[in-house]
Every structure is written in C-alpha cells, then in structure tokens.
Enzyme design. Structure first.
Site, PDB file in Angstrom:
ATOM      1  N   VAL A  14     -39.879  -1.679  35.594  1.00 44.85           N
ATOM      2  CA  VAL A  14     -38.860  -1.357  36.597  1.00 44.85           C
ATOM      3  C   VAL A  14     -37.818  -0.471  35.920  1.00 44.85           C
ATOM      4  O   VAL A  14     -37.019  -0.923  35.112  1.00 44.85           O
ATOM      5  CB  VAL A  14     -38.216  -2.633  37.171  1.00 44.85           C
ATOM      6  CG1 VAL A  14     -37.123  -2.267  38.157  1.00 44.85           C
ATOM      7  CG2 VAL A  14     -39.273  -3.495  37.854  1.00 44.85           C
ATOM      8  N   HIS A  15     -37.855   0.817  36.235  1.00 47.39           N
ATOM      9  CA  HIS A  15     -36.899   1.765  35.681  1.00 47.39           C
ATOM     10  C   HIS A  15     -36.041   2.335  36.803  1.00 47.39           C
ATOM     11  O   HIS A  15     -36.221   1.994  37.972  1.00 47.39           O
ATOM     12  CB  HIS A  15     -37.602   2.850  34.852  1.00 47.39           C
ATOM     13  CG  HIS A  15     -38.703   3.561  35.583  1.00 47.39           C
ATOM     14  ND1 HIS A  15     -38.516   4.768  36.182  1.00 47.39           N
ATOM     15  CD2 HIS A  15     -39.996   3.206  35.806  1.00 47.39           C
ATOM     16  CE1 HIS A  15     -39.657   5.150  36.755  1.00 47.39           C
ATOM     17  NE2 HIS A  15     -40.569   4.219  36.530  1.00 47.39           N
ATOM     18  N   ALA A  16     -35.095   3.182  36.459  1.00 48.88           N
ATOM     19  CA  ALA A  16     -34.020   3.597  37.371  1.00 48.88           C
ATOM     20  C   ALA A  16     -34.476   4.175  38.706  1.00 48.88           C
ATOM     21  O   ALA A  16     -33.985   3.757  39.760  1.00 48.88           O
ATOM     22  CB  ALA A  16     -33.096   4.581  36.671  1.00 48.88           C
TER      23      ALA A  16
END
Length: 85
Positions: A14-16
């Site tokens: 889960v990244h930006a």
C-alpha cells in the site's frame, strides 16, 4: 456493519497513489470505514493512518464499514481496492 477481507496484490504494497484513491473513495460516503492490518486499525478516510499501517504485498487486511450507506460504501471501497491494490 459490512466487513470484507482483501489480500494486497500490488508488489509495492500500500503506497501513496493507490492509498489516496481508496481514501478518496471512502470519503465519498457518510459511513465510517476502518482498515485493520496486523492487529492495528486506522480510519480509512485518513491517508496518514492508512500509510502508517505499512501494509506489504501479500498481507491480508480487513475493511469494516458502518453507517447509513454502509452497503453501497463497502461495495465501492472493495472495488477501489480490487482496481488499485
């Protein structure tokens, strides 16, 4: 309350960018939404809370949605996860 689990398929976890998309989707609804990973829970409408969970590829998360529009909100959030993570 509507609850579903999801396994993260994005190799980066889960990244930006995808987290922002999912948070924006959750904010469209009046219902409260939370995300739980590794025993920790965060408000799904708060990007820093979601990013703070440090969710990695292959981890299973639980999303809980409760409120007046929980059914439609849960369906939309689940679709956002499936399309982005």
């Amino acid at each position: 309350m509507q609850t579903f689990t999801y396994t993260i398929r994005d190799k980066e976890g889960v990244h930006a960018r995808p987290a922002g998309i999912v948070v924006a989707e959750a904010r469209k609804y009046a219902s409260n939404a939370t995300i739980t990973s590794k025993g920790k829970t965060a408000d799904l409408k708060r990007i820093f809370g979601v990013m703070g969970l440090c969710i990695k590829f292959g981890e299973e998360i639980t999303i809980s949605v409760s409120g007046s529009d929980e059914q439609i909100a849960a369906e939309a959030i689940q679709k956002a996860f499936a399309m982005n993570l």
